[in-house]
Design a protein around this motif. Structure first.
Motif, PDB file in Angstrom:
ATOM      1  N   TYR A  59       0.833  -1.199   0.000  1.00 32.48           N
ATOM      2  CA  TYR A  59       0.000   0.000   0.000  1.00 32.48           C
ATOM      3  C   TYR A  59       0.869   1.251   0.000  1.00 32.48           C
ATOM      4  O   TYR A  59       0.661   2.171  -0.790  1.00 32.48           O
ATOM      5  N   GLU A 101       2.763   1.735  -3.326  1.00 32.29           N
ATOM      6  CA  GLU A 101       1.847   2.138  -4.401  1.00 32.29           C
ATOM      7  C   GLU A 101       1.404   3.595  -4.243  1.00 32.29           C
ATOM      8  O   GLU A 101       1.426   4.368  -5.197  1.00 32.29           O
ATOM      9  N   ARG A 142       4.260   6.013  -4.975  1.00 30.10           N
ATOM     10  CA  ARG A 142       4.523   6.123  -6.415  1.00 30.10           C
ATOM     11  C   ARG A 142       3.437   6.922  -7.123  1.00 30.10           C
ATOM     12  O   ARG A 142       3.739   7.726  -8.005  1.00 30.10           O
ATOM     13  N   LYS A 143       2.177   6.713  -6.733  1.00 25.25           N
ATOM     14  CA  LYS A 143       1.071   7.503  -7.318  1.00 25.25           C
ATOM     15  C   LYS A 143       1.279   8.988  -7.059  1.00 25.25           C
ATOM     16  O   LYS A 143       0.962   9.817  -7.907  1.00 25.25           O
TER      17      LYS A 143
END
Length: 75
Positions: free
Chosen positions: A11, A14, A17-18
């Motif tokens: 989580y 991710e 990176r978003k």
């Protein structure tokens, strides 16, 4: 690694990176050390919950209690 560690680690990676943040940038924004971010992303077993929540708050999340099936404990 336990499922909860894997989920938290995935989580965080991710979401970071978003948001197009490096580990260093995320650490600064969250007010924690880079080492702490690395440990979270590597699934370290023992982490301070207050610090984990400091990081997760940036992504609109927090740690919480999840009910478990206690019957499995007594089999």
């Amino acid at each position: 690694m336990e499922d909860s560690q894997i989920y938290l680690s995935m989580y965080l990676k991710e979401e970071r990176r978003k948001a197009k943040l490096t580990q260093v940038e995320l650490a600064k924004k969250a007010g924690v050390g880079v080492r702490f971010i690395r440990e979270m992303e590597q699934g370290k077993k023992t982490l301070r919950m207050d610090k984990v929540n400091q990081v997760l708050t940036l992504f609109g999340s927090e740690l919480g209690v999840v009910p478990m099936n206690r019957e499995e404990w007594f089999e």
